[in-house]
Design an enzyme around this catalytic site. Sequence first.
Site, PDB file in Angstrom:
ATOM      1  N   SER A  65       8.177  20.950 -20.385  1.00 45.43           N
ATOM      2  CA  SER A  65       9.622  21.077 -20.221  1.00 45.43           C
ATOM      3  C   SER A  65      10.133  22.282 -21.012  1.00 45.43           C
ATOM      4  CB  SER A  65      10.303  19.766 -20.636  1.00 45.43           C
ATOM      5  OG  SER A  65      11.636  19.711 -20.169  1.00 45.43           O
ATOM      6  N   GLU A  99       9.793  14.529 -10.418  1.00 42.38           N
ATOM      7  CA  GLU A  99      10.314  14.897 -11.724  1.00 42.38           C
ATOM      8  C   GLU A  99      11.566  14.097 -12.094  1.00 42.38           C
ATOM      9  OE1 GLU A  99       9.261  16.912 -14.088  1.00 42.38           O
ATOM     10  OE2 GLU A  99       7.695  18.150 -13.188  1.00 42.38           O
TER      11      GLU A  99
END
Length: 527
Positions: A218, A334
């Site tokens: 991330s 996601e």
Amino acid sequence: MRVVISIFLGFYLLNNTVICQQQNSDSVKIKIENGLIEGIRDAKTNLNLFFGIPFAKPPVGDLRWKAPQPMENWNGVLKTKEFSASPAQIPVWGELNTRSEKMAEDCLYLNIWTPSLTDPNGLPVLVYFYGGGFVAGDGAEPRYDGASMAQKGIVAVTINYRLNIFGFFSHPELSAESPYKASGNYGLLDQNAALKWVKRNISAFGGDPDKITIAGESAGSVSVSAHMASPLSRELIAGAIGESGAATKPNRAPTQLEEAEKIGLDFAIQAGYPTLSDLRALSTNELLIIYENSNRFGFPVTKDGYFYPKTLTEIFEAGEQAQIPLLVGWNSAEIPGYAFTEGPYTDENYSQKVKEIFPNDFDEVMRLYPHETVNDIELSATALASDRFIAYHTWKWFDLHRKNSSQPVYRYLFDHQKPLLDENTSSAQKPIGAAHAEEIEYCMGNLYLAPEFDWNEDDYKVSKTMLNYFANFIITGNPNEKDLPDWPAVNSNDPTPPVMIIKTDSKAIKAKNDVRYLFLDRVYAKN
């Protein structure tokens, strides 16, 4: 209002693993550039552990909002057996699972797991950047633990870097006082300082300073892409691993410095502390309260002419990035589809949202993301939400490097769902694939450090596969070995480049959905 500063107990604080390390260990001392440190020789794992090593001066007082400064030498022996303070932050994702006992601005420390202090050839090195949107996170989180990587013959390093208002705040006065006449990006500069420290010191831990692979998830993955591009970092690294994230358009590319300065100045004026001296006079807790009350989600990364002389895309298109092997990918779901639809999975609702977000490309979106059945709509809404959130950004990085480098590029899609913590989750809320960040414990070999999940045989199989792929890449620049499914590198112009699907039965397939990313690439190029 809830701000946790002085004492911060995470779920894993003093967990059994750490306790056992203390009880079944001897001390080990080594000399690094600033003096002697004393860590732990863990008899159970045969690893040397060093936690809480300072790599820069504490960024407090007049050093708040300055680039990290070199650490001074110390006398005697510095104990490095416990994790340092977590970076100051608001618990935006819920309580942070950490093994740190407190949070503070004084947070620039790193942790090292190494199987040998004297390897004659020098061991490969992994430096891992945590995720958390540049607003939260900590190098002491159990999911990033380096022991499993170290047992593969790797020197594993996790670092702390400044976050939120402490790590990415820009202001005209800050730019004026800076030697490079810019502000912001302090968290990225912390990461760069840690990389330089590793380069100078890692041989004392058995590591090879010329074989440093950086990795992250991330915001950590965004950081990896940024260091590949930055002239400050790109010569320091030999390999890169990115998990769901890259510093590209439409919403993760650096902001122009002037705009970031205006955002910071407006924040300061509205808070009632317009000058730099006013802001530096505030305590950590006072500043965090003001930041929390502003309802901001961090501050933008800046195109500062120093760390970022150009955008990542401009740097990669010019072939100026680190010319190193890249392993990169994202997860199959996601974020949930309702993050796109903001309502039920009906054709009417789905179509309305597509018209609202893609008014000029409605027909093409409906073709690329089918909607014939409720199941189709859930899958397509999830794909759209995930692509817009982070998958496209990561694909763009992948595509830029494969087209502007002769180095091998390996792509994955993680498609194994983590066990649910709440078995009462309704069917409408259950994920249809692997959600954001779910791969971390698997690729780092850390299922055993998350006992709250009901891991099964398939989970351990997936973790073994992914850990071995990642470890092989760190060691050799190639994820493959004879006991793993073959993972081919991609060609620069292949319209359906191979992608390794990582799940219970992992296998490489030809990419099926890159046409979606090519479409989004055209859309975002117009912006």
